[in-house]
Design an enzyme around this catalytic site. Structure first.
Site, PDB file in Angstrom:
ATOM      1  N   GLU A   1       0.830  -1.208   0.000  1.00 15.57           N
ATOM      2  CA  GLU A   1       0.000   0.000   0.000  1.00 15.57           C
ATOM      3  C   GLU A   1       0.862   1.255   0.000  1.00 15.57           C
ATOM      4  OE1 GLU A   1      -4.154  -1.037   2.043  1.00 15.57           O
ATOM      5  OE2 GLU A   1      -2.454  -1.386   3.375  1.00 15.57           O
TER       6      GLU A   1
ATOM      7  N   GLU B   1      -4.268  -9.742   3.460  1.00 17.50           N
ATOM      8  CA  GLU B   1      -5.120  -9.495   4.632  1.00 17.50           C
ATOM      9  C   GLU B   1      -6.265 -10.483   4.777  1.00 17.50           C
ATOM     10  OE1 GLU B   1      -2.955  -5.663   3.878  1.00 17.50           O
ATOM     11  OE2 GLU B   1      -3.892  -7.236   2.663  1.00 17.50           O
TER      12      GLU B   1
END
Length: 259
Positions: A112, A132
């Site tokens: 990210e 995730e």
């Protein structure tokens, strides 16, 4: 425990015109909750320094980052998550060009972070993932949205929802990274090549190009073109444009001042 800031080193090169931010926190450069804020602090310092024209984000050792401190995140008060992603994605808000050099793992919040920069270069051994889902969670710092815009919704859904890794060749073919090189030495050389190119351009034009691209990509085509036209008109009256034209006419290197 609060960190000292050494987990993200800030060094300067090219006579102070380039800031090198190096993740340096253990073998896998884990990004803790505190590290996120250090990243924001580093970029606040960089953005306020007019001498710095280009930023490079990289990882110390064999990996860029394997992601966040999972156990540590469980200790964070839920209210603090309302601003999740505002710190680690500071590169996206920086007016300066930001390059990411990726070697080894680039996972989770590490990816990210990389996605929030402007130009990504990777080695052939680099791997990318948003894992995730394995924790019963989803990416929370822009990963789903930025990945989908870069590689397409179908591919992003597959890799986010299955927590699958993207290899360097796929990353290059899909536009996740700009260039793929052989090894770390070649990575450093390619980053320096890009840095040299960017340093030769007008800082004002570089900042404007970044803003027009970032804001225009999500707008309707006619709105993006209008944004581009107005930015072009603004640059037309800049000292840097006049210098660029003069240098071209006189067959010399321009001396841009960012004005």
């Amino acid at each position: 425990m609060a960190l000292t800031g050494g987990e993200i080193r800030l060094d300067r090169g090219h006579e102070g015109r380039v800031a090198y931010l190096t993740l340096d926190h253990g073998k896998y450069n884990i990004i803790t909750w505190e590290t996120r804020q250090v990243m924001a602090d580093r970029f606040a310092e960089i953005d306020a320094d007019d001498e710095i024209k280009v930023v490079v984000v990289q990882g110390a050792g064999e990996h860029f980052s394997s992601g966040g401190d999972i156990a540590g995140f469980m200790e964070v008060d839920p209210i603090d998550f309302t601003d999740l992603g505002q710190n680690v994605t500071a590169p996206a808000r920086s007016p300066k060009p930001v390059i990411t050099a990726v070697d080894g793992y680039c996972f989770g919040v590490g990816l990210e972070l990389a996605l929030s920069t402007d130009i990504r270069v990777a080695t052939k051994r680099a791997e990318f993932a948003l894992p995730e889902m394995r924790l019963g969670m989803i990416p929370g710092s822009g990963g789903t949205q930025r990945l989908a815009r870069l590689i397409g919704l179908s591919r992003a859904k597959y890799h986010v929802m299955t927590a699958s890794r993207i290899n360097a060749q796929q990353a290059g073919d899909w536009g996740l990274v700009a260039n793929v090189v052989q090894d770390r030495a070649a990575l450093d050389a390619e980053v320096e090549r890009i840095v040299g190119v960017l340093l030769g351009f007008s800082p004002l034009a570089a900042r404007t190009a970044k803003e027009v691209l970032d804001k225009g990509v999500d707008a309707p085509l006619y709105s993006g073109i209008e944004l581009e036209r107005k930015a072009y008109s603004m640059l037309r009256s800049s000292n840097d444009f006049a210098e660029g034209v003069a240098a071209f006419t006189e067959k010399r290197a321009p001396k841009f001042q960012g004005r």
